[in-house]
Enzyme design. Sequence first.
Site, mmCIF file in Angstrom:
data_model
loop_
_atom_site.group_PDB
_atom_site.id
_atom_site.type_symbol
_atom_site.label_atom_id
_atom_site.label_comp_id
_atom_site.label_asym_id
_atom_site.label_seq_id
_atom_site.Cartn_x
_atom_site.Cartn_y
_atom_site.Cartn_z
ATOM 1 C CG ASP A 80 -0.466 -0.138 2.581
ATOM 2 O OD1 ASP A 80 0.576 -0.667 2.569
ATOM 3 O OD2 ASP A 80 -0.655 0.876 3.649
ATOM 4 C CD GLU A 174 4.623 0.110 7.120
ATOM 5 O OE1 GLU A 174 5.003 0.501 7.421
ATOM 6 O OE2 GLU A 174 3.974 1.201 6.323
#
EC number: 3.4.11.4
Length: 409
Positions: A80, A174
Site C-alpha cells: 500500500d 502497512e
Amino acid sequence: MDNLVERFLRYVSFDTQSNGANEQCPSTEGQRVLAQQIESELRELGLSDVILDDNSYISARLPSNVDFDVPAIGFVAHMDTAPDASGKDVKPQVVDNYQGGKIVLGDSGEVLTPSQYPDLDKLHGQSLITTDGTTLLGADNKAGIAEIITAVAYLKANPQIQHGDICIGFTPDEEIGRGANLFDVERFGAKWAYTIDGGPVGELEYENFNAASAKVICHGVNVHPGTAKNKMVNAINMAAQFQLLMPSEETPECTEGYEGFYHLNSMTGAVAKAELSYIIRDFDRDGLESRKAFMQAQADKLNSQLTNGHVELEISDSYYNMREMVEPYPHIIDIAKQAMIDCDVEPNIKPIRGGTDGARLSFMGLPCPNIFTGGYNFHGIHEFVSIDGMKQAVKVIVKIAENTAKRPE
C-alpha cells in the site's frame, strides 16, 4: 538488474492507497489487484510455496541450494501507499544523470530543489525517478517489492551463489498500521527477516518509535447564535483551546533524532462536536507513557474550566520499539552491516522516526530490522527514488543471503 526499473514502474501504476476508515483487509481493492499481479510474477519465476491469501498477504520461498544447515531468512515489503497524497494515475519521470539544480515535476508547477531537499546534492551523476508533481510516487514501498523480487530472481539465475531458504512476504495496509495484523509468522518460516522499507542508501535501522494514537472529542452545546449567550458551548473553540495546551516545540517539524513528539494530523468539527486526531511518538516506553499522561492532564484541565460541554480523550497504543526484540540477536545486524560493507555501501545505523511492519513482527517472534530502498521524501508529491540506490539495495539483499550461508547458525 535489467528488470528492476521495469518492475518498479509497473508496480507504481497500481493505485494502492490504504484507507483507515475501512475495516476490511485489504482496505482498498487496488491492493488486491496488485497482489494478484505479484503472485503471478512469483509463480512465473518458479518460486516455491507461493501463497496469496484471502486478505492479500503474499508469501513465497526460494529453496536453499546448499546441503548444510543455514537458517531461513526473510525479506518483507508492503504494497500500500500512504493516504497522505493521491496514488492514482502516477506518472513517473526519469531524470538521467542528474547534475544538480532544480528538477521540474511535469506540468504541475512543482519543483524539487536542493535548497529544500539537500539530499539532492549527494546524488549528482545518479539517475532518479520522480513524480509529475500531482501524486506521490509509491517508492514507499514498491521500490522494496521490486528490489526483493529482483534479488530473488538474481539468486535463482545464479545458483553458484550459495544461500539457505529465502522467504519473501508482501503485506497490505502497512501505512495505516495494520500490515502485521494478519501476517502468519509460522507459515512464513524465517528465523529472522529484514523489511526493505527505508530511505537513503546505507540506512540500517533496528530502533523505532513507541507509538500511540489519540482522539480528542469535544462535546459542545449548539444553540441558535441569535440567542446563544450563556448557552452555546462551541466545540470548535474547545478543540482550539486543547491544541493550544500542547507543547508547540514538540512537533514533527521541530524534532529530530531521538526526540519524540505530538502530531495533530487531522481535525473535523462543528459547534456541537469537534474531533482532533493525534499520533504520539517516543523512543522510550516510559516517555510514551508520560506523553499519554500529559494529554490526559490537559483534557482534565480543560474539563475543569467548563460548566457545560466536556472533552473526552481516547488513546490506544500502536506499536513499540523493536530494539528490545532485536538486540538479543546481534548477528542479525552484523550480517546486514557486513553485507553493506561488502557492497561498498557505508552503513548508517540510525533510529527510524516512524514505524515499519518489522516493529510489529519483531514482537510477534520474527526479529526484523529495516534496510534502505534508495527512496526520499515519502508520503508526498516530492517523493523520488534513486535508480542507483535501488540497484545497491538489490546487491545488499543478495549479499545478506550469501553471507548468512557463510556463518554457522
